[in-house]
Motif scaffolding. Sequence first.
Motif: not given
Ligand SMILES: [Mg+2]
Length: 318
Positions: A46-48, A86-88, A162-165
């Motif tokens: 997902k993030t990639t 971002p996720q982080e 939105m990455d895993e917010p």
């Molecule tokens: Mg990820």
Amino acid sequence: MPSIIQITDLKKQYNPPDGPWAVKDVDLEIEAGEVFSLLGPNGAGKTTTISMLSGLLTPSGGTAIIDGHDIAREPLAAKQIIGVVPQEIALYPRLSARQNLRFFGQLYGLGGAELNRAIDEVLEFIDLKDRANEQVEKYSGGMKRRVNIGVGLLHRPKIVFMDEPTVGIDPQSRRRILDAVVQLKNEYKMTVIYTTHYMEEAQELSDRVGIIDHGEIIAKGSTGELIQLVGEKDTLRLRVGEQEIAPAVLEAFKQIEGVTDVTRADGDITVTATRGRRALPELIMAANHAGVDILSVAVHEPDLEAVFLHLTGRALRE
Ligand SMILES: [Mg+2]
Ligand SMILES: Nc1ncnc2c1ncn2[C@@H]1O[C@H](COP(=O)(O)OP(=O)(O)OP(=O)(O)O)[C@@H](O)[C@H]1O
């Protein structure tokens, strides 16, 4: 509806030539104004995928066109259109929310009265006006997440990733974020690409869902369409814990009328069946007969979890 993002054969290999293929030949069309969820377990890619679409990572192959701009040939034009959450969490802990927003706004090329207006609007949207001048390090996890989201919205993007917010925050903050996604779509007419490994979130928020596993989109469509894939079947979850279950027992379950699939995962035996409630008494008798201790039973209407299990043989949950 016209598609606003066209992704063709997008792929990514980390550390070539021998590194892992994190994303393999992804083809997707995202429609303008929809919430599209990428649903998949940890490490699915997902993030990639998001990183490639947002210009943070160079694809190993394939193309993506964002609102008419090829991410490889017109990266700056493409970046102007998108906002990334971002996720982080990427914030300066010693700065206040307002100072963080100012800093990132300037990076986007905003300034002066325009930037002040954007900051006020975003603080309103993420509901942090009252505490905007406190250092971010003093915020709760949910508040930090909301600032992180605010940063991605400052330049009023047409499309937001939105990455895993909602990972690792309290239920109230989670609720707020989910409501914010709906608001971005309905009021601000944004297109939202949302990644999650929570089936319930994907099901609640999305117009369409792409299920991603091992770097591949294994199914896509509305929740209803995806459920059609597994047919009109029920899922029976027999909680058995960690006890040893002989393969012959699972085989016996498969012979019961109406049962189409039996899987053992995460302390459960998961049985897919047409008219599952009818198969239940016989399943319990067969379990008793084999000396299997059933701790509890739950009957589920089909959902995205069932779709994932059906497609991969594994549970989506951690
Ligand atoms: Mg990820
Ligand atoms: N910088 C990297 N170098 C090498 N491999 C990587 C790198 N980043 C990710 N990977 C690998 O690529 C695969 C996909 O990772 P990715 O972070 O895209 O998954 P994800 O779906 O976002 O997972 P999560 O839900 O845990 O965030 C994983 O196997 C991961 O280990």
